[in-house]
Motif scaffolding. Structure first.
Motif, PDB file in Angstrom:
ATOM      1  N   ASP A 108      39.291  27.487  61.605  1.00  0.00           N
ATOM      2  CA  ASP A 108      39.632  28.445  60.568  1.00  0.00           C
ATOM      3  C   ASP A 108      38.367  28.984  59.930  1.00  0.00           C
ATOM      4  N   GLY A 109      38.402  30.216  59.536  1.00  0.00           N
ATOM      5  CA  GLY A 109      37.294  30.810  58.804  1.00  0.00           C
ATOM      6  C   GLY A 109      37.386  30.452  57.324  1.00  0.00           C
ATOM      7  N   LEU A 110      36.573  31.116  56.547  1.00  0.00           N
ATOM      8  CA  LEU A 110      36.493  30.850  55.117  1.00  0.00           C
ATOM      9  C   LEU A 110      36.473  32.173  54.372  1.00  0.00           C
ATOM     10  N   PRO A 111      37.398  32.379  53.428  1.00  0.00           N
ATOM     11  CA  PRO A 111      37.306  33.592  52.614  1.00  0.00           C
ATOM     12  C   PRO A 111      36.111  33.479  51.665  1.00  0.00           C
ATOM     13  N   THR A 112      35.305  34.525  51.582  1.00  0.00           N
ATOM     14  CA  THR A 112      34.090  34.455  50.777  1.00  0.00           C
ATOM     15  C   THR A 112      34.371  34.218  49.297  1.00  0.00           C
ATOM     16  N   ASN A 113      35.535  34.598  48.815  1.00  0.00           N
ATOM     17  CA  ASN A 113      35.801  34.413  47.380  1.00  0.00           C
ATOM     18  C   ASN A 113      36.064  32.956  47.008  1.00  0.00           C
ATOM     19  N   THR A 114      36.189  32.063  47.976  1.00  0.00           N
ATOM     20  CA  THR A 114      36.386  30.650  47.632  1.00  0.00           C
ATOM     21  C   THR A 114      35.093  29.987  47.178  1.00  0.00           C
ATOM     22  N   LEU A 115      33.950  30.562  47.529  1.00  0.00           N
ATOM     23  CA  LEU A 115      32.649  30.048  47.093  1.00  0.00           C
ATOM     24  C   LEU A 115      32.057  31.054  46.111  1.00  0.00           C
ATOM     25  N   ARG A 116      31.908  30.651  44.879  1.00  0.00           N
ATOM     26  CA  ARG A 116      31.431  31.583  43.848  1.00  0.00           C
ATOM     27  C   ARG A 116      30.116  32.256  44.243  1.00  0.00           C
ATOM     28  N   ASP A 134      43.284  26.496  42.475  1.00  0.00           N
ATOM     29  CA  ASP A 134      43.821  27.817  42.175  1.00  0.00           C
ATOM     30  C   ASP A 134      43.383  28.224  40.775  1.00  0.00           C
ATOM     31  N   ASP A 135      42.417  29.131  40.701  1.00  0.00           N
ATOM     32  CA  ASP A 135      41.868  29.599  39.427  1.00  0.00           C
ATOM     33  C   ASP A 135      42.751  30.717  38.891  1.00  0.00           C
ATOM     34  N   ASP A 136      43.823  30.335  38.203  1.00  0.00           N
ATOM     35  CA  ASP A 136      44.721  31.348  37.661  1.00  0.00           C
ATOM     36  C   ASP A 136      44.260  31.871  36.299  1.00  0.00           C
ATOM     37  N   GLU A 137      43.262  31.219  35.693  1.00  0.00           N
ATOM     38  CA  GLU A 137      42.772  31.679  34.393  1.00  0.00           C
ATOM     39  C   GLU A 137      41.962  32.964  34.522  1.00  0.00           C
ATOM     40  N   PHE A 138      41.081  33.027  35.521  1.00  0.00           N
ATOM     41  CA  PHE A 138      40.252  34.210  35.716  1.00  0.00           C
ATOM     42  C   PHE A 138      40.688  35.006  36.947  1.00  0.00           C
TER      43      PHE A 138
END
Length: 169
Positions: free
Chosen positions: A9-17, A73-77
């Motif tokens: 599987d790849g990695l979505p770039t938004n998972t790493l700040r 899951d960062d639902d705050e921001f």
């Protein structure tokens, strides 16, 4: 590595700040994004960084580490899933058949926060200057760069968050 590239599987770039504002280059230039553009791309499970293989004209990346953690899951921001590093495995083993059957290898597993953060930052920095596994470039050629924001994005940001920078009455 070819099997991992083909089946992993790849990695979505938004998972790493550290990669959140990186996007693929467009005609060799940073992407220009607006408020409605998606700010994440998938990168493959195997990436190249630096020189290696047939490109031995410079330093060869020789680090062997795995940073383990979980997706939160960062639902705050409204960032979506964000990777939270918790532990690191550092080793001399390069995960080849030879290293498992004929070599004496060293490895350490740690949950030390400073060590985990350092390893995570190192890997994020490597990913930010990496390139696809199938790259044929003769020298390091990163395929992503920080985005540039268009005027509409700036206007939307000021409308949403502009009040945060105002001086209190």
């Amino acid at each position: 590595m070819q099997k991992l590239q083909a089946e992993g599987d790849g990695l979505p770039t938004n998972t790493l700040r550290a990669l959140a504002d990186l996007m693929p280059l467009t005609d060799g230039r940073p992407a220009i994004v607006g408020p409605s553009d998606k700010m994440s791309v998938m990168v493959g499970p195997v990436r190249l960084a630096g020189y290696g293989g047939h490109r031995r004209q410079g330093p060869l990346l020789h680090a062997k580490m795995i940073v383990l953690g979980f997706l939160w899951d960062d639902d705050e921001f409204f960032m979506g899933d964000v990777f939270v590093p918790e532990s690191v495995w550092l080793s001399s083993a390069n995960w080849t058949n030879a290293s498992f059957s004929g070599h004496l290898e060293f490895g350490i597993f740690s949950t030390d926060r400073a060590l985990v953060r350092g390893a995570y930052d190192f890997l994020a920095d490597l990913l930010s200057v990496s390139e696809p596994f199938d790259s044929k470039a003769r020298r390091p050629t990163p395929d992503m760069a920080p985005v540039e924001y268009d005027e509409a994005f700036g206007n939307a940001a000021r409308a949403m968050w502009g009040h945060l920078s105002e001086e209190p009455d």
